[in-house]
Design a protein around this motif. Sequence first.
Motif, PDB file in Angstrom:
ATOM      1  N   LEU A 198       0.819  -1.219   0.000  1.00  0.00           N
ATOM      2  CA  LEU A 198       0.000   0.000   0.000  1.00  0.00           C
ATOM      3  C   LEU A 198       0.846   1.259   0.000  1.00  0.00           C
ATOM      4  N   ASN A 199       2.176   1.088  -0.114  1.00  0.00           N
ATOM      5  CA  ASN A 199       3.105   2.222  -0.160  1.00  0.00           C
ATOM      6  C   ASN A 199       2.974   3.110   1.083  1.00  0.00           C
ATOM      7  N   LEU A 200       2.960   2.440   2.241  1.00  0.00           N
ATOM      8  CA  LEU A 200       2.824   3.131   3.517  1.00  0.00           C
ATOM      9  C   LEU A 200       4.106   3.000   4.330  1.00  0.00           C
ATOM     10  N   PHE A 209      -0.968   5.969  12.700  1.00  0.00           N
ATOM     11  CA  PHE A 209      -1.362   4.580  12.957  1.00  0.00           C
ATOM     12  C   PHE A 209      -2.829   4.365  12.595  1.00  0.00           C
ATOM     13  N   TYR A 210      -3.665   5.314  12.940  1.00  0.00           N
ATOM     14  CA  TYR A 210      -5.083   5.246  12.568  1.00  0.00           C
ATOM     15  C   TYR A 210      -5.244   5.158  11.056  1.00  0.00           C
ATOM     16  N   GLU A 211      -4.509   5.972  10.334  1.00  0.00           N
ATOM     17  CA  GLU A 211      -4.620   5.970   8.871  1.00  0.00           C
ATOM     18  C   GLU A 211      -4.131   4.641   8.283  1.00  0.00           C
ATOM     19  N   VAL A 212      -3.081   4.071   8.857  1.00  0.00           N
ATOM     20  CA  VAL A 212      -2.587   2.776   8.381  1.00  0.00           C
ATOM     21  C   VAL A 212      -3.641   1.697   8.602  1.00  0.00           C
ATOM     22  N   GLN A 219      -8.453  -1.217   1.841  1.00  0.00           N
ATOM     23  CA  GLN A 219      -7.762  -1.282   0.551  1.00  0.00           C
ATOM     24  C   GLN A 219      -7.328  -2.702   0.166  1.00  0.00           C
ATOM     25  N   ASP A 220      -7.887  -3.719   0.789  1.00  0.00           N
ATOM     26  CA  ASP A 220      -7.669  -5.111   0.406  1.00  0.00           C
ATOM     27  C   ASP A 220      -6.175  -5.462   0.243  1.00  0.00           C
TER      28      ASP A 220
END
Length: 556
Positions: A198-200, A209-212, A219-220
């Motif tokens: 996911l390029n994170l 962390f919440y966004e991850v 995003q499967d």
Amino acid sequence: MSKRARVIMSAFAALCILLAGCAGSPNPKGADPDQERAAEQIELTEPGTYPLVKEKTTLKVMVRGNPLVENFETNEFTKWYEEKTNVHIEWEIVPEQSMQEKLNLVLASEDYPDVILGLNISPAQQMIYGSQGAFLPLNDLIEKQGTQTKKMFEDNPNIKSIITALDGNIYALPEVNECYHCSMSQKLWIYEPWLKKLNLDIPETTEEFYEVLKAFKDQDPNGNGMADEIPLSISPKSWSSSIDAFLLNAFVYNPVFSSNYKHIFVKDGKLDVAYNKPEWREGLRFMNRLYAEGLLAPESFTQDDNQLIQIGENPDTVILGASTGGHQGVFTQLLGESGRWKEYKTVPPLKGPGGVRYAAFDSTGLNPGAFVITKKAKHPELALRWADGLYEREHTLRSVYGRPDQEWREAKEGEIGINGEPADWSELKSYGTVQNVAWIQTGPSLRTNEFRLSAVAKGEDDLEVILYNETKNNYEPHKPTDVSTVPPLFLSNEQASEAADLSKTINDYVDEMMARFIIGDASLDKDWDVYVQQLEEMNVSRLLEIYQQAFDGRTK
């Protein structure tokens, strides 16, 4: 012991030598004289030599069951140590899940074995049952027979001070395990392949962390076209993995290493609790947000590590994004065929909205209650020597790891240890598999930080190397400097009894309300003041007062 008593005992021992060619065990302070006189006499060898006794002698030992040990009776170290010491062990195995309940029953019934091994007897229990005579004080026994224990005290004076009770007695021998990665065990692990897909980046803040977690959910990342990902799932019953162990340290210092001092910290010499602070409420608010949006699994309040591992090792595809715990074996199968355990990487302590960022740190490095001798022991000197021998280097290696040149070996010239220094020994098989050649961290052993880190580094797949590097790189930089964790404290009988009642009532309530606040069953806006008031009525201030008195007495 009075002068007259010493004369009588000396005369009695001399008579035994003349008439029976034996040397009886002297009566330590707290032993039952009638039982001592009734016990058969044995002939001990010189301290520091083997075997320990001329004729094979049996000790009755109650031991905590170990899921990594098939059978203590047939265990290869058991048989090897019996041959070396001439001491046969009659085992009573206590299931790990119910060991405290069993210990309480045994102590209440006075149906004692000779020795209690590996049941993590707390300082409070040591004081209570030691002062009552149920546990023998070991001071005189150590002085006369504790060759290795005395050496350990000389090399590490802090160990002796930690295990010495308020009355000056030592009632238990420790398991010394100055485990570097264990000292900062409240870790968070995240599935690295999902981040890359996911390029994170590894999150640094609570908001990141919440966004991850949202990306994991929406995003499967496992690519199967199904919304089956579980962003964050936790086992509250595993090592350093309670639901608050990692996350709340982004809001307030929250050590959970010891059940006795859970959520309690020291700041400027004063003890305080985390769970009635506004910062605690904000941490719960963040966790409520995760729960409400389906990012934190509901099972995180109840499941054990076996149930969590089933999720972590889901056979079809990876579904677990992140979890907490001291190592990857809390949520995956260590050394498992799937290899997933290696694909989870640690997340550094998250920075909260207030700038708080703590790696909870425990400097104790030992279990102070690994071995006690009870008043029913017929041969307390022999029992002490049997435990004392477990501190020898080879015996520790055999007890914890296994057989020389099979599970461990001496280091070769030029080999480098985990810490980058010349190595001293090498582990040949990794920790975590069920076996029957060693006791795997049951009872006394001596593993200092220097010893553990002097093991040969075997590459990036070595669990100890992984844990060392993850701790060194991600947690060491965030060790607290303004607060600390409460060390083991000895309490008087009255203090221990009162503290135990208060602590259970308060911690049960804190855990209950933590869950209710997180799932939204209680409101952090409407019910918080009532919660804090209830804690005051449960007498949190008195609990802190008791521990503060013991802490101040320790530091004088």
